[in-house]
Design a protein around this motif. Structure first.
Motif, PDB file in Angstrom:
ATOM      1  N   ASP A  70      90.336  10.098  71.268  1.00 52.92           N
ATOM      2  CA  ASP A  70      89.007  10.339  71.239  1.00 52.92           C
ATOM      3  C   ASP A  70      88.114   9.282  70.735  1.00 52.92           C
ATOM      4  O   ASP A  70      86.949   8.846  71.231  1.00 52.92           O
ATOM      5  CB  ASP A  70      88.582  11.656  70.708  1.00 52.92           C
ATOM      6  CG  ASP A  70      89.218  13.003  71.539  1.00 52.92           C
ATOM      7  OD1 ASP A  70      89.516  12.564  72.677  1.00 52.92           O
ATOM      8  OD2 ASP A  70      89.262  14.073  70.961  1.00 52.92           O
ATOM      9  N   ALA A  71      88.476   8.758  69.357  1.00 53.44           N
ATOM     10  CA  ALA A  71      87.571   7.767  68.590  1.00 53.44           C
ATOM     11  C   ALA A  71      87.819   6.621  69.471  1.00 53.44           C
ATOM     12  O   ALA A  71      86.620   5.905  69.492  1.00 53.44           O
ATOM     13  CB  ALA A  71      88.264   7.711  67.598  1.00 53.44           C
TER      14      ALA A  71
ATOM     15  N   MET B 269      92.373   8.475  58.957  1.00 58.44           N
ATOM     16  CA  MET B 269      93.157   7.226  59.184  1.00 58.44           C
ATOM     17  C   MET B 269      93.819   7.303  60.369  1.00 58.44           C
ATOM     18  O   MET B 269      94.400   8.222  61.020  1.00 58.44           O
ATOM     19  CB  MET B 269      94.260   6.995  58.167  1.00 58.44           C
ATOM     20  CG  MET B 269      94.989   5.701  58.541  1.00 58.44           C
ATOM     21  SD  MET B 269      96.511   5.348  57.417  1.00 58.44           S
ATOM     22  CE  MET B 269      95.345   5.137  55.780  1.00 58.44           C
ATOM     23  N   SER B 270      93.458   6.183  61.307  1.00 57.37           N
ATOM     24  CA  SER B 270      94.186   6.283  62.780  1.00 57.37           C
ATOM     25  C   SER B 270      95.639   6.094  62.551  1.00 57.37           C
ATOM     26  O   SER B 270      95.960   5.247  61.642  1.00 57.37           O
ATOM     27  CB  SER B 270      93.313   5.096  63.483  1.00 57.37           C
ATOM     28  OG  SER B 270      94.020   5.001  64.728  1.00 57.37           O
ATOM     29  N   HIS B 271      96.339   6.791  63.557  1.00 56.70           N
ATOM     30  CA  HIS B 271      97.896   6.294  63.670  1.00 56.70           C
ATOM     31  C   HIS B 271      98.139   5.364  64.556  1.00 56.70           C
ATOM     32  O   HIS B 271      99.102   5.127  65.140  1.00 56.70           O
ATOM     33  CB  HIS B 271      98.514   7.669  64.142  1.00 56.70           C
ATOM     34  CG  HIS B 271      98.284   8.839  62.707  1.00 56.70           C
ATOM     35  ND1 HIS B 271      97.351   9.738  62.844  1.00 56.70           N
ATOM     36  CD2 HIS B 271      99.288   9.101  62.003  1.00 56.70           C
ATOM     37  CE1 HIS B 271      97.413  10.457  61.958  1.00 56.70           C
ATOM     38  NE2 HIS B 271      98.617  10.247  61.195  1.00 56.70           N
ATOM     39  N   LEU B 272      96.980   4.823  65.327  1.00 54.75           N
ATOM     40  CA  LEU B 272      97.254   3.823  66.591  1.00 54.75           C
ATOM     41  C   LEU B 272      96.975   2.461  65.948  1.00 54.75           C
ATOM     42  O   LEU B 272      96.108   2.187  65.198  1.00 54.75           O
ATOM     43  CB  LEU B 272      96.187   4.277  67.671  1.00 54.75           C
ATOM     44  CG  LEU B 272      96.110   5.319  68.383  1.00 54.75           C
ATOM     45  CD1 LEU B 272      95.204   5.556  69.151  1.00 54.75           C
ATOM     46  CD2 LEU B 272      97.757   5.672  68.930  1.00 54.75           C
TER      47      LEU B 272
ATOM     48  N   ALA C 280      96.269  15.197  65.914  1.00 53.65           N
ATOM     49  CA  ALA C 280      95.700  13.907  65.204  1.00 53.65           C
ATOM     50  C   ALA C 280      95.753  12.720  66.287  1.00 53.65           C
ATOM     51  O   ALA C 280      94.891  12.154  66.235  1.00 53.65           O
ATOM     52  CB  ALA C 280      96.573  13.791  64.255  1.00 53.65           C
ATOM     53  N   LEU C 281      96.699  12.685  67.247  1.00 52.76           N
ATOM     54  CA  LEU C 281      96.824  11.563  68.291  1.00 52.76           C
ATOM     55  C   LEU C 281      95.914  11.962  69.340  1.00 52.76           C
ATOM     56  O   LEU C 281      94.874  10.767  69.442  1.00 52.76           O
ATOM     57  CB  LEU C 281      98.078  11.710  68.891  1.00 52.76           C
ATOM     58  CG  LEU C 281      98.153  10.476  70.004  1.00 52.76           C
ATOM     59  CD1 LEU C 281      98.489   9.176  69.247  1.00 52.76           C
ATOM     60  CD2 LEU C 281      99.688  10.604  70.735  1.00 52.76           C
TER      61      LEU C 281
ATOM     62  N   TYR D 272      99.869   1.338  69.758  1.00 52.53           N
ATOM     63  CA  TYR D 272     101.390   1.760  69.174  1.00 52.53           C
ATOM     64  C   TYR D 272     101.485   2.753  67.959  1.00 52.53           C
ATOM     65  O   TYR D 272     100.474   2.690  67.220  1.00 52.53           O
ATOM     66  CB  TYR D 272     102.169   0.572  68.851  1.00 52.53           C
ATOM     67  CG  TYR D 272     102.272  -0.371  69.978  1.00 52.53           C
ATOM     68  CD1 TYR D 272     101.513  -1.192  70.297  1.00 52.53           C
ATOM     69  CD2 TYR D 272     103.366  -0.151  71.011  1.00 52.53           C
ATOM     70  CE1 TYR D 272     101.726  -2.221  71.384  1.00 52.53           C
ATOM     71  CE2 TYR D 272     103.545  -0.854  72.160  1.00 52.53           C
ATOM     72  CZ  TYR D 272     102.516  -1.872  72.521  1.00 52.53           C
ATOM     73  OH  TYR D 272     102.829  -2.844  73.584  1.00 52.53           O
ATOM     74  N   VAL D 273     102.099   3.809  68.039  1.00 52.85           N
ATOM     75  CA  VAL D 273     102.417   4.635  66.971  1.00 52.85           C
ATOM     76  C   VAL D 273     103.795   4.432  66.058  1.00 52.85           C
ATOM     77  O   VAL D 273     104.704   4.357  66.818  1.00 52.85           O
ATOM     78  CB  VAL D 273     102.602   6.119  67.654  1.00 52.85           C
ATOM     79  CG1 VAL D 273     102.686   6.949  66.402  1.00 52.85           C
ATOM     80  CG2 VAL D 273     100.950   6.712  68.255  1.00 52.85           C
ATOM     81  N   ASP D 274     103.513   4.113  65.137  1.00 54.71           N
ATOM     82  CA  ASP D 274     104.807   3.742  64.287  1.00 54.71           C
ATOM     83  C   ASP D 274     104.909   4.516  63.028  1.00 54.71           C
ATOM     84  O   ASP D 274     105.764   4.188  62.309  1.00 54.71           O
ATOM     85  CB  ASP D 274     104.395   2.159  63.532  1.00 54.71           C
ATOM     86  CG  ASP D 274     103.370   2.017  62.747  1.00 54.71           C
ATOM     87  OD1 ASP D 274     102.599   2.986  62.508  1.00 54.71           O
ATOM     88  OD2 ASP D 274     102.795   0.879  62.435  1.00 54.71           O
ATOM     89  N   SER D 275     104.214   5.688  62.968  1.00 50.97           N
ATOM     90  CA  SER D 275     104.657   6.774  61.926  1.00 50.97           C
ATOM     91  C   SER D 275     104.171   8.093  62.762  1.00 50.97           C
ATOM     92  O   SER D 275     103.489   8.028  63.759  1.00 50.97           O
ATOM     93  CB  SER D 275     103.632   6.534  60.677  1.00 50.97           C
ATOM     94  OG  SER D 275     102.241   6.764  61.126  1.00 50.97           O
ATOM     95  N   PRO D 276     104.827   9.120  62.116  1.00 52.89           N
ATOM     96  CA  PRO D 276     104.761  10.486  62.945  1.00 52.89           C
ATOM     97  C   PRO D 276     103.459  11.031  63.034  1.00 52.89           C
ATOM     98  O   PRO D 276     102.782  10.866  61.944  1.00 52.89           O
ATOM     99  CB  PRO D 276     105.703  11.337  61.842  1.00 52.89           C
ATOM    100  CG  PRO D 276     106.686  10.330  61.263  1.00 52.89           C
ATOM    101  CD  PRO D 276     105.907   8.969  61.076  1.00 52.89           C
ATOM    102  N   VAL D 277     103.094  11.612  64.069  1.00 54.87           N
ATOM    103  CA  VAL D 277     101.528  12.142  64.204  1.00 54.87           C
ATOM    104  C   VAL D 277     101.755  13.437  65.090  1.00 54.87           C
ATOM    105  O   VAL D 277     102.581  13.487  65.983  1.00 54.87           O
ATOM    106  CB  VAL D 277     100.922  11.022  64.943  1.00 54.87           C
ATOM    107  CG1 VAL D 277     101.308  10.594  66.172  1.00 54.87           C
ATOM    108  CG2 VAL D 277      99.255  11.513  64.895  1.00 54.87           C
ATOM    109  N   THR D 278     100.905  14.232  64.703  1.00 57.59           N
ATOM    110  CA  THR D 278     100.899  15.447  65.488  1.00 57.59           C
ATOM    111  C   THR D 278      99.979  15.473  66.838  1.00 57.59           C
ATOM    112  O   THR D 278      99.314  14.065  66.997  1.00 57.59           O
ATOM    113  CB  THR D 278     100.124  16.641  64.782  1.00 57.59           C
ATOM    114  OG1 THR D 278      98.852  16.348  64.393  1.00 57.59           O
ATOM    115  CG2 THR D 278     100.970  16.896  63.371  1.00 57.59           C
ATOM    116  N   ARG D 279     100.241  16.119  67.561  1.00 57.54           N
ATOM    117  CA  ARG D 279      99.297  16.051  68.967  1.00 57.54           C
ATOM    118  C   ARG D 279      97.920  16.116  68.567  1.00 57.54           C
ATOM    119  O   ARG D 279      96.991  15.324  69.115  1.00 57.54           O
ATOM    120  CB  ARG D 279      99.764  17.268  69.853  1.00 57.54           C
ATOM    121  CG  ARG D 279      98.916  17.356  71.328  1.00 57.54           C
ATOM    122  CD  ARG D 279      99.151  18.825  71.982  1.00 57.54           C
ATOM    123  NE  ARG D 279      98.910  18.490  73.280  1.00 57.54           N
ATOM    124  CZ  ARG D 279      98.314  19.709  74.113  1.00 57.54           C
ATOM    125  NH1 ARG D 279      98.210  20.785  73.674  1.00 57.54           N
ATOM    126  NH2 ARG D 279      97.983  19.679  75.249  1.00 57.54           N
TER     127      ARG D 279
END
Length: 261
Positions: free
Chosen positions: A125-126, A1-4, A119-120, A110-117
């Motif tokens: 890349d995607a 799942m994308s965090h963006l 994963a981001l 926009y990132v609205d939930s915590p994400v690691t480097r």
């Protein structure tokens, strides 16, 4: 799942560059020297920051004698020192290695939930959709944690970069708001530049930062734009002329010093 959030499919992002009709120099990457020269101890450059910022005002690099990390954005430039401090950089300071552009993001997500480097980076890349594309990146937000390093200033005779980083100070910024500036480069550029992600961080208060080893983003904005041209400004000094620019384990050593923790 994308965090963006608000994602645009990769083909639309790339096609959109043409329709925007941007001037070529807004998507140029200007680089001082090459990474393999820095790896071999070429720590003295001729180009001043004033000369560099005429070619691009967004980017990163280092200073002569490895005296801190450079971060530049929004018309500001800072020297991130090995004691953990940050101070405004001056136009007469020189750099042995730096990468800059005039940042023109094609997409803001926009990132609205915590994400690691990791994963981001996967999400970026995607969005880009190709491993062969250069990309400038800016992240503004609240970070749960950022780990950085800044190599201590070196004195001649200079030792190789792999040796210089062995005693590098590490810094951990917890629950810090700030800005991350970086570039994502294809694997084929390794040695000329840094393959993969190369990022520097500074706190919102401009009190500290450094070369990014890892981060965990709580929330924020991610801007990125495709780079269409790379211009390299080669040094003219004797140390560059006699440097070993094609060592046997260049890829391994660059990846080791870039991610050294």
């Amino acid at each position: 799942m994308s965090h963006l959030q608000g994602c645009l499919c990769p083909q639309h992002l790339l096609q959109g560059l043409v329709s925007q009709g941007q001037r070529d120099n807004q998507r140029e990457l200007h680089q001082v020297s090459i990474m393999s020269a820095l790896m071999d101890g070429v720590y003295e450059g001729e180009m001043t920051l004033a000369e560099l910022f005429a070619k691009g005002d967004f980017g990163l690099g280092t200073f002569n004698e490895l005296d801190g990390e450079l971060i530049a954005f929004d018309g500001e430039a800072y020297q991130l020192r090995s004691d953990g401090s940050a101070r405004p950089a001056t136009g007469n300071q020189k750099t042995p290695y730096a990468v800059v552009t005039f940042f023109e993001p094609q997409l803001t997500l926009y990132v609205d939930s915590p994400v690691t480097r990791q994963a981001l980076h996967h999400d970026i890349d995607a969005q880009i959709g190709s491993a062969n594309v250069f990309c400038a990146i800016r992240i503004d937000g609240q970070f749960n944690h950022v780990r950085t390093r800044t190599v201590e200033r070196q004195a001649p005779p200079f030792i190789p970069f792999t040796k210089a980083v062995e005693q590098q100070p590490l810094f951990d910024f917890a629950h810090a708001a700030g800005t991350l500036v970086g570039f994502r480069s294809p694997d084929f550029i390794q040695g000329i530049g840094v393959a993969g992600y190369h990022e520097h961080f500074i706190t919102e208060q401009r009190h500290g930062g450094g070369h990014v080893i890892d981060f965990h983003l709580q929330h924020g904005s991610v801007q990125f734009g495709i780079i269409s041209r790379l211009v390299v400004h080669f040094p003219t000094g004797e140390d560059f002329k006699h440097a070993n620019l094609t060592p046997a384990f260049l890829d391994r050593d660059i990846r080791r010093v870039e991610q050294s923790s």
